[in-house]
Design a protein around this motif. Structure first.
Motif, PDB file in Angstrom:
ATOM      1  N   SER A  71       0.833  -1.217   0.000  1.00 12.73           N
ATOM      2  CA  SER A  71       0.000   0.000   0.000  1.00 12.73           C
ATOM      3  C   SER A  71       0.864   1.262   0.000  1.00 12.73           C
ATOM      4  CB  SER A  71      -0.950  -0.008   1.195  1.00 12.73           C
ATOM      5  OG  SER A  71      -0.224  -0.027   2.410  1.00 12.73           O
ATOM      6  N   VAL A  72       2.021   1.205   0.667  1.00 12.06           N
ATOM      7  CA  VAL A  72       2.905   2.372   0.680  1.00 12.06           C
ATOM      8  C   VAL A  72       3.410   2.655  -0.738  1.00 12.06           C
ATOM      9  CG1 VAL A  72       5.103   3.277   1.526  1.00 12.06           C
ATOM     10  CG2 VAL A  72       3.588   2.043   3.078  1.00 12.06           C
ATOM     11  N   TYR A  73       3.798   1.606  -1.449  1.00 12.62           N
ATOM     12  CA  TYR A  73       4.277   1.758  -2.826  1.00 12.62           C
ATOM     13  C   TYR A  73       3.165   2.327  -3.700  1.00 12.62           C
ATOM     14  CZ  TYR A  73       5.991   0.533  -7.475  1.00 12.62           C
ATOM     15  OH  TYR A  73       6.383   0.578  -8.784  1.00 12.62           O
ATOM     16  N   GLN A  74       1.981   1.776  -3.592  1.00 11.89           N
ATOM     17  CA  GLN A  74       0.857   2.230  -4.415  1.00 11.89           C
ATOM     18  C   GLN A  74       0.493   3.683  -4.115  1.00 11.89           C
ATOM     19  OE1 GLN A  74      -0.626   0.644  -6.985  1.00 11.89           O
ATOM     20  NE2 GLN A  74       0.905  -0.964  -6.687  1.00 11.89           N
ATOM     21  N   GLU A  75       0.478   4.045  -2.844  1.00 13.12           N
ATOM     22  CA  GLU A  75       0.142   5.418  -2.464  1.00 13.12           C
ATOM     23  C   GLU A  75       1.223   6.397  -2.949  1.00 13.12           C
ATOM     24  OE1 GLU A  75      -2.120   8.436  -1.251  1.00 13.12           O
ATOM     25  OE2 GLU A  75      -2.731   6.341  -1.242  1.00 13.12           O
ATOM     26  N   THR A  76       2.467   6.002  -2.808  1.00 11.07           N
ATOM     27  CA  THR A  76       3.555   6.861  -3.258  1.00 11.07           C
ATOM     28  C   THR A  76       3.527   7.009  -4.767  1.00 11.07           C
ATOM     29  OG1 THR A  76       4.858   6.118  -1.368  1.00 11.07           O
ATOM     30  CG2 THR A  76       6.036   7.262  -3.097  1.00 11.07           C
ATOM     31  N   LEU A  77       3.186   5.943  -5.469  1.00 12.73           N
ATOM     32  CA  LEU A  77       3.061   6.001  -6.924  1.00 12.73           C
ATOM     33  C   LEU A  77       1.982   7.004  -7.326  1.00 12.73           C
ATOM     34  CD1 LEU A  77       4.523   4.528  -9.182  1.00 12.73           C
ATOM     35  CD2 LEU A  77       2.711   2.827  -9.159  1.00 12.73           C
ATOM     36  N   LYS A  78       0.881   7.022  -6.592  1.00 12.36           N
ATOM     37  CA  LYS A  78      -0.178   7.999  -6.854  1.00 12.36           C
ATOM     38  C   LYS A  78       0.333   9.422  -6.613  1.00 12.36           C
ATOM     39  CE  LYS A  78      -4.008   4.971  -5.650  1.00 12.36           C
ATOM     40  NZ  LYS A  78      -5.029   4.688  -4.634  1.00 12.36           N
ATOM     41  N   ASN A  79       1.130   9.600  -5.561  1.00 12.55           N
ATOM     42  CA  ASN A  79       1.686  10.931  -5.273  1.00 12.55           C
ATOM     43  C   ASN A  79       2.642  11.379  -6.367  1.00 12.55           C
ATOM     44  OD1 ASN A  79       0.291  11.284  -2.886  1.00 12.55           O
ATOM     45  ND2 ASN A  79       1.915  10.435  -1.623  1.00 12.55           N
ATOM     46  N   VAL A  80       3.476  10.476  -6.832  1.00  5.33           N
ATOM     47  CA  VAL A  80       4.401  10.814  -7.924  1.00  5.33           C
ATOM     48  C   VAL A  80       3.603  11.238  -9.155  1.00  5.33           C
ATOM     49  CG1 VAL A  80       6.117   9.893  -9.544  1.00  5.33           C
ATOM     50  CG2 VAL A  80       6.316   9.383  -7.107  1.00  5.33           C
ATOM     51  N   ASP A  81       2.557  10.499  -9.474  1.00  6.58           N
ATOM     52  CA  ASP A  81       1.724  10.832 -10.628  1.00  6.58           C
ATOM     53  C   ASP A  81       1.057  12.200 -10.441  1.00  6.58           C
ATOM     54  OD1 ASP A  81       0.469  10.227 -13.172  1.00  6.58           O
ATOM     55  OD2 ASP A  81      -1.387   9.953 -12.021  1.00  6.58           O
ATOM     56  N   ARG A  82       0.567  12.452  -9.238  1.00  9.82           N
ATOM     57  CA  ARG A  82      -0.079  13.746  -8.955  1.00  9.82           C
ATOM     58  C   ARG A  82       0.925  14.884  -9.132  1.00  9.82           C
ATOM     59  NH1 ARG A  82      -1.023  16.100  -3.497  1.00  9.82           N
ATOM     60  NH2 ARG A  82       0.236  14.302  -2.994  1.00  9.82           N
ATOM     61  N   TYR A  83       2.137  14.718  -8.611  1.00  9.24           N
ATOM     62  CA  TYR A  83       3.157  15.758  -8.765  1.00  9.24           C
ATOM     63  C   TYR A  83       3.567  15.914 -10.223  1.00  9.24           C
ATOM     64  CZ  TYR A  83       3.523  16.011  -3.714  1.00  9.24           C
ATOM     65  OH  TYR A  83       3.246  16.179  -2.389  1.00  9.24           O
ATOM     66  N   GLU A  84       3.621  14.818 -10.958  1.00 11.42           N
ATOM     67  CA  GLU A  84       3.955  14.893 -12.382  1.00 11.42           C
ATOM     68  C   GLU A  84       2.908  15.723 -13.124  1.00 11.42           C
ATOM     69  OE1 GLU A  84       5.917  14.494 -15.947  1.00 11.42           O
ATOM     70  OE2 GLU A  84       6.634  14.082 -13.931  1.00 11.42           O
ATOM     71  N   GLN A  85       1.639  15.524 -12.786  1.00 15.79           N
ATOM     72  CA  GLN A  85       0.581  16.307 -13.414  1.00 15.79           C
ATOM     73  C   GLN A  85       0.690  17.786 -13.036  1.00 15.79           C
ATOM     74  OE1 GLN A  85      -3.294  14.506 -12.830  1.00 15.79           O
ATOM     75  NE2 GLN A  85      -2.482  12.486 -13.287  1.00 15.79           N
ATOM     76  N   GLN A  86       1.072  18.053 -11.791  1.00 15.39           N
ATOM     77  CA  GLN A  86       1.242  19.445 -11.362  1.00 15.39           C
ATOM     78  C   GLN A  86       2.433  20.095 -12.063  1.00 15.39           C
ATOM     79  OE1 GLN A  86       1.388  19.023  -7.096  1.00 15.39           O
ATOM     80  NE2 GLN A  86      -0.829  18.983  -6.920  1.00 15.39           N
ATOM     81  N   VAL A  87       3.478  19.330 -12.305  1.00 16.03           N
ATOM     82  CA  VAL A  87       4.626  19.853 -13.049  1.00 16.03           C
ATOM     83  C   VAL A  87       4.182  20.213 -14.464  1.00 16.03           C
ATOM     84  CG1 VAL A  87       6.857  19.245 -14.090  1.00 16.03           C
ATOM     85  CG2 VAL A  87       6.427  18.719 -11.688  1.00 16.03           C
ATOM     86  N   ARG A  88       3.406  19.349 -15.090  1.00 16.61           N
ATOM     87  CA  ARG A  88       2.907  19.635 -16.451  1.00 16.61           C
ATOM     88  C   ARG A  88       2.080  20.921 -16.466  1.00 16.61           C
ATOM     89  NH1 ARG A  88       3.363  15.899 -20.234  1.00 16.61           N
ATOM     90  NH2 ARG A  88       1.435  16.066 -21.378  1.00 16.61           N
TER      91      ARG A  88
END
Length: 188
Positions: free
Chosen positions: A121-138
């Protein structure tokens, strides 16, 4: 009336000089304001990128319990990066993106080799955070490009280009699409 008629040329010259000085000051302030908007936009990108790296670092920490050697390799990639600020150049951000994508690709490959890691669950949640930050960078990049467009227009437009060239204001570079940025990344 004799003084006014004999000095009308001087009065017109003084009035014209005052108008030109006021215009130059106003234009200079407009250029400073536009440049600060560009710097602020880059600062927003830098903040989002920093958060994205923090999330990735969290994933690396989680990877250590599964693959210590790979985690050390990933940490060496993160050590290569330099901190970005509001005066960062587009090329510096692109280099940072390369390192991030290299680390992320490696991390995803490790997760494929360790199903327990991928399922955690930690990996999955962190993956979601990385994706969210990637979208914010875009999103921040789009705002940056809009801000740069406004700034570059002021610098290149007549007559403000005169003041821009006198005070060494130069055009800013845009973020452009690259092969790795044409599609939204898929982290899963």
């Amino acid at each position: 009336m004799g003084f006014l008629t004999s000095n009308i040329g001087l009065i017109l010259f003084v009035v014209l000089a005052v108008v030109i000085v006021l215009w130059a000051i106003s234009t200079y302030n407009q250029l400073i304001s536009a440049r600060e908007f560009v710097r602020n936009s880059m600062g927003q990108i830098a903040a989002q990128i920093e958060s994205r790296w923090d999330a990735l670092q969290n994933m690396i920490e989680g990877t250590k319990q599964y693959a210590e050697y790979e985690a050390k390799t990933l940490e060496s990639i993160t050590e290569q990066r330099t901190s970005l600020g509001q005066t960062a150049a587009v090329a510096e951000v692109a280099k940072d993106d390369e390192l991030f994508n290299q680390a992320m690709g490696r991390l995803l490959a490790i997760a494929e080799s360790y199903p327990d890691l991928k399922a955690s669950s930690v990996y999955q949640e962190t993956l979601k955070n990385v994706d969210r930050y990637e979208q914010q960078v875009r999103q921040s990049r789009m705002i940056f490009n809009d801000t740069v467009t406004k700034y570059n227009r002021v610098i290149q437009s007549v007559p403000s280009n005169i003041i821009a060239s006198l005070f060494n204001f130069t055009t800013e570079a845009y973020f452009e699409n690259t092969a790795t940025k044409t599609d939204m990344p898929s982290w899963s």
